[in-house]
Design a protein around this motif. Structure first.
Motif, PDB file in Angstrom:
ATOM      1  N   ILE A 121      89.762 -57.715 -42.743  1.00  0.00           N
ATOM      2  CA  ILE A 121      88.193 -57.782 -42.505  1.00  0.00           C
ATOM      3  C   ILE A 121      88.138 -56.635 -41.631  1.00  0.00           C
ATOM      4  O   ILE A 121      88.242 -56.915 -40.143  1.00  0.00           O
ATOM      5  N   ILE A 122      87.200 -55.365 -41.512  1.00  0.00           N
ATOM      6  CA  ILE A 122      86.717 -54.645 -40.409  1.00  0.00           C
ATOM      7  C   ILE A 122      85.097 -54.688 -39.883  1.00  0.00           C
ATOM      8  O   ILE A 122      84.013 -55.432 -40.900  1.00  0.00           O
ATOM      9  N   SER A 123      85.151 -54.437 -39.024  1.00  0.00           N
ATOM     10  CA  SER A 123      83.493 -54.322 -38.302  1.00  0.00           C
ATOM     11  C   SER A 123      82.996 -52.785 -37.312  1.00  0.00           C
ATOM     12  O   SER A 123      84.133 -52.732 -37.160  1.00  0.00           O
ATOM     13  N   THR A 124      81.878 -52.950 -37.398  1.00  0.00           N
ATOM     14  CA  THR A 124      81.439 -51.234 -37.093  1.00  0.00           C
ATOM     15  C   THR A 124      80.980 -52.185 -35.767  1.00  0.00           C
ATOM     16  O   THR A 124      80.011 -52.835 -36.246  1.00  0.00           O
ATOM     17  N   SER A 125      80.626 -51.607 -34.869  1.00  0.00           N
ATOM     18  CA  SER A 125      79.728 -51.783 -33.064  1.00  0.00           C
ATOM     19  C   SER A 125      78.803 -50.803 -33.338  1.00  0.00           C
ATOM     20  O   SER A 125      77.876 -50.563 -32.281  1.00  0.00           O
ATOM     21  N   LEU A 126      79.051 -49.678 -33.723  1.00  0.00           N
ATOM     22  CA  LEU A 126      78.397 -48.354 -34.000  1.00  0.00           C
ATOM     23  C   LEU A 126      76.164 -48.660 -34.581  1.00  0.00           C
ATOM     24  O   LEU A 126      76.784 -49.437 -35.470  1.00  0.00           O
ATOM     25  N   ARG A 127      76.016 -48.138 -34.150  1.00  0.00           N
ATOM     26  CA  ARG A 127      74.628 -48.677 -34.179  1.00  0.00           C
ATOM     27  C   ARG A 127      74.333 -47.555 -35.930  1.00  0.00           C
ATOM     28  O   ARG A 127      74.141 -46.869 -36.147  1.00  0.00           O
ATOM     29  N   LEU A 128      73.587 -48.254 -35.990  1.00  0.00           N
ATOM     30  CA  LEU A 128      73.525 -47.494 -37.502  1.00  0.00           C
ATOM     31  C   LEU A 128      71.959 -47.446 -38.274  1.00  0.00           C
ATOM     32  O   LEU A 128      71.032 -47.560 -37.503  1.00  0.00           O
ATOM     33  N   SER A 129      71.873 -46.699 -39.219  1.00  0.00           N
ATOM     34  CA  SER A 129      70.670 -46.175 -39.216  1.00  0.00           C
ATOM     35  C   SER A 129      69.549 -47.391 -40.094  1.00  0.00           C
ATOM     36  O   SER A 129      69.873 -48.335 -40.060  1.00  0.00           O
ATOM     37  N   LYS A 130      68.380 -46.616 -39.595  1.00  0.00           N
ATOM     38  CA  LYS A 130      67.589 -47.830 -39.488  1.00  0.00           C
ATOM     39  C   LYS A 130      67.448 -48.247 -41.708  1.00  0.00           C
ATOM     40  O   LYS A 130      66.636 -48.997 -41.789  1.00  0.00           O
ATOM     41  N   ASP A 131      68.210 -47.556 -42.017  1.00  0.00           N
ATOM     42  CA  ASP A 131      68.028 -47.725 -43.333  1.00  0.00           C
ATOM     43  C   ASP A 131      69.089 -48.546 -43.740  1.00  0.00           C
ATOM     44  O   ASP A 131      69.326 -48.972 -45.339  1.00  0.00           O
ATOM     45  N   ARG A 179      82.790 -38.612 -35.601  1.00  0.00           N
ATOM     46  CA  ARG A 179      82.547 -37.809 -33.935  1.00  0.00           C
ATOM     47  C   ARG A 179      84.472 -37.939 -34.015  1.00  0.00           C
ATOM     48  O   ARG A 179      83.933 -36.789 -32.558  1.00  0.00           O
ATOM     49  N   GLU A 180      84.734 -37.791 -34.163  1.00  0.00           N
ATOM     50  CA  GLU A 180      86.685 -37.824 -33.853  1.00  0.00           C
ATOM     51  C   GLU A 180      87.165 -36.659 -34.929  1.00  0.00           C
ATOM     52  O   GLU A 180      87.224 -37.228 -36.130  1.00  0.00           O
ATOM     53  N   VAL A 181      87.596 -35.811 -34.100  1.00  0.00           N
ATOM     54  CA  VAL A 181      87.670 -34.472 -35.166  1.00  0.00           C
ATOM     55  C   VAL A 181      88.699 -35.208 -36.121  1.00  0.00           C
ATOM     56  O   VAL A 181      88.833 -34.825 -37.291  1.00  0.00           O
ATOM     57  N   TYR A 182      90.015 -35.922 -35.086  1.00  0.00           N
ATOM     58  CA  TYR A 182      90.677 -35.699 -36.414  1.00  0.00           C
ATOM     59  C   TYR A 182      91.318 -37.054 -37.785  1.00  0.00           C
ATOM     60  O   TYR A 182      91.228 -37.036 -38.757  1.00  0.00           O
ATOM     61  N   SER A 183      90.442 -37.794 -37.234  1.00  0.00           N
ATOM     62  CA  SER A 183      89.465 -39.160 -37.595  1.00  0.00           C
ATOM     63  C   SER A 183      88.496 -38.662 -39.191  1.00  0.00           C
ATOM     64  O   SER A 183      88.369 -39.353 -40.707  1.00  0.00           O
ATOM     65  N   ARG A 184      87.728 -37.415 -39.536  1.00  0.00           N
ATOM     66  CA  ARG A 184      87.314 -36.643 -40.006  1.00  0.00           C
ATOM     67  C   ARG A 184      87.404 -36.481 -41.148  1.00  0.00           C
ATOM     68  O   ARG A 184      87.114 -36.428 -42.364  1.00  0.00           O
ATOM     69  N   ILE A 185      89.024 -35.352 -41.221  1.00  0.00           N
ATOM     70  CA  ILE A 185      90.033 -35.313 -42.537  1.00  0.00           C
ATOM     71  C   ILE A 185      90.020 -36.705 -43.368  1.00  0.00           C
ATOM     72  O   ILE A 185      90.691 -36.273 -44.645  1.00  0.00           O
ATOM     73  N   GLY A 186      90.119 -38.508 -42.865  1.00  0.00           N
ATOM     74  CA  GLY A 186      90.286 -39.388 -42.762  1.00  0.00           C
ATOM     75  C   GLY A 186      89.776 -39.672 -45.031  1.00  0.00           C
ATOM     76  O   GLY A 186      88.194 -39.087 -44.797  1.00  0.00           O
ATOM     77  N   ARG A 187      90.328 -39.366 -45.976  1.00  0.00           N
ATOM     78  CA  ARG A 187      90.033 -40.118 -47.378  1.00  0.00           C
ATOM     79  C   ARG A 187      90.565 -41.536 -47.844  1.00  0.00           C
ATOM     80  O   ARG A 187      91.455 -41.088 -48.288  1.00  0.00           O
ATOM     81  N   ARG A 188      89.617 -41.641 -48.383  1.00  0.00           N
ATOM     82  CA  ARG A 188      89.722 -42.647 -49.053  1.00  0.00           C
ATOM     83  C   ARG A 188      89.585 -43.227 -50.473  1.00  0.00           C
ATOM     84  O   ARG A 188      88.148 -42.975 -50.549  1.00  0.00           O
ATOM     85  N   ILE A 189      90.324 -43.314 -51.318  1.00  0.00           N
ATOM     86  CA  ILE A 189      90.038 -43.303 -52.058  1.00  0.00           C
ATOM     87  C   ILE A 189      90.484 -44.467 -53.323  1.00  0.00           C
ATOM     88  O   ILE A 189      91.703 -44.364 -52.910  1.00  0.00           O
ATOM     89  N   PHE A 190      89.937 -45.289 -53.880  1.00  0.00           N
ATOM     90  CA  PHE A 190      90.055 -46.140 -55.099  1.00  0.00           C
ATOM     91  C   PHE A 190      89.598 -45.794 -56.383  1.00  0.00           C
ATOM     92  O   PHE A 190      88.593 -45.547 -56.729  1.00  0.00           O
ATOM     93  N   ASP A 191      90.376 -46.486 -57.276  1.00  0.00           N
ATOM     94  CA  ASP A 191      89.182 -46.773 -58.524  1.00  0.00           C
ATOM     95  C   ASP A 191      88.562 -48.482 -58.345  1.00  0.00           C
ATOM     96  O   ASP A 191      88.783 -49.436 -57.607  1.00  0.00           O
ATOM     97  N   VAL A 192      87.489 -48.626 -59.000  1.00  0.00           N
ATOM     98  CA  VAL A 192      86.510 -50.349 -59.620  1.00  0.00           C
ATOM     99  C   VAL A 192      86.673 -50.625 -61.182  1.00  0.00           C
ATOM    100  O   VAL A 192      86.045 -49.421 -61.237  1.00  0.00           O
ATOM    101  N   TYR A 193      86.723 -51.680 -61.396  1.00  0.00           N
ATOM    102  CA  TYR A 193      86.166 -51.736 -62.851  1.00  0.00           C
ATOM    103  C   TYR A 193      86.255 -52.959 -62.457  1.00  0.00           C
ATOM    104  O   TYR A 193      85.779 -53.880 -61.572  1.00  0.00           O
TER     105      TYR A 193
END
Length: 373
Positions: free
Chosen positions: A101-111, A152-166
């Protein structure tokens, strides 16, 4: 049905060690409850990785149930009418206890409501299943947001999460990339589909097939991830839409009655035209009949069935003019009588429309004549 359970328990007493009896009795009680259940749910809403949360939409408030129980590399647990199954261990990270389980403390958009503050992930396979559902067609919504990678982090920008959904055993999303679909991180994306339930069970499986990055920004950042799940029976959606329509209709009729009552209270004997009369008179408010537009809305030329030429002032939906202001304007204008002033014929207060019907001025207004236009 009860004698089957009694026979099965007797058989277990002789062939299974007593250390398993507590577990068996728990599972039998749960299975018995499923068999005996008659009131089958028609909707399930899950806040993956988070607490109970209420989300407001056009239909009202919906409670997304908490899904924050601890998960191990191999886990299978259930709630009242849904459950999860997790398989896979992040063996290449530096932690003994994996975090699913992961979470973020960053401010998200109004939507992006708090629904996206948390998410559940898996190293290999994550399955959500809803059981004891009413059979039929369901509207399924899968909510995603990439909260582990950062723009915001240059190195993190190139991360790619790829998966399938059934869904129900059929491939729904192949090589799904949340960041790519949402056009960035910390942005919500919702995938919607229709699924058919025939055996009171609906299954959603998220599966990592070894694609994408696995070391960015740290080891173990890969695998499927989901923020929330919502599924609702098509019949329930139809009933909800019907209820909303009826409520809107009642509110419209109530507003119309309120305006007419206010007119009578002011002692105004103004003619009330119907929406159909003015629609026919202006040829469905044809732009060719448009005379102009002011701060409160547009004015159209029209002709009544008796041949009278009129000017119809249609109050804009963006106008802040309410019932009281509308009645006050009618009272003010109807009380004026002068050869150089236009005469007020009446008004329309139907279907949430506010319209005033004036005498038509063939030579436009005095202001245009004085200005030489």
């Amino acid at each position: 049905m009860d004698y089957i359970f009694e026979w099965f328990e007797c058989l277990l007493l002789y062939e299974i060690p007593k250390c398993f009896l507590s577990f068996v009795h728990t599972e039998l009680a749960f299975f018995h409850a499923l068999v005996q259940s008659t009131a089958r749910p028609r909707s399930v809403h899950i806040n993956c990785g988070g607490e109970d949360i209420k989300i407001k939409n056009s239909f009202g408030k919906i409670t997304y149930q908490a899904d924050n129980s601890k998960t191990m590399a191999v886990t299978n647990h259930h709630q009242e009418n849904w459950g999860i199954s997790n398989t896979g261990d992040f063996t290449d990270d530096a932690y003994v206890d994996d975090t699913f389980i992961i979470s973020t403390s960053l401010r998200l958009s109004k939507d992006s409501p708090h629904l996206y503050k948390t998410a559940r992930r898996s190293a290999l396979s994550l399955v959500y299943y809803a059981f004891c559902l009413e059979n039929g067609a369901y509207n399924v919504k899968l909510h995603f947001m990439e909260i582990q990678f950062s723009e915001r982090e240059v190195y993190s920008r190139i991360g790619r999460r790829i998966f399938d959904v059934y869904v129900q055993g059929k491939l729904f999303l192949r090589d799904f990339n949340i960041k790519e679909e949402a056009n960035g991180t910390l942005k919500p994306v919702v995938k919607e589909l229709k699924a058919n339930v025939t055996d009171h069970l609906l299954e959603i499986r998220l599966y990592w097939a070894g694609k994408g990055t696995a070391l960015i920004p740290n080891r173990g950042n890969y695998g499927p991830l989901i923020s929330a799940i919502s599924l609702c029976h098509s019949v329930l959606i139809t009933i909800t839409l019907l209820a909303v329509g009826i409520n809107a209709r009642r509110r419209c009729l109530k507003d119309s009655s309120t305006r007419k009552r206010d007119l009578r209270a002011e002692g105004l004997q103004t003619v009330c035209f119907t929406w159909r009369q003015l629609q026919d008179a202006t040829n469905n408010f044809d732009q060719a009949n448009k005379l102009g537009e002011g701060g409160f809305g547009s004015v159209f030329k029209g002709e009544l069935s008796d041949g009278t030429i009129i000017a119809v002032k249609q109050l804009s939906s963006k106008s802040c003019q309410g019932n009281r202001e509308f009645v006050n304007e009618i009272g003010l204008i109807s009380g004026l009588n002068h050869p150089n002033l236009v005469k007020l014929y009446g008004c329309c207060v139907e279907k949430n429309h506010l319209m005033l019907v004036y005498e038509y001025m063939e030579n436009n207004s005095l202001a245009l004549v004085l200005s030489g236009k």
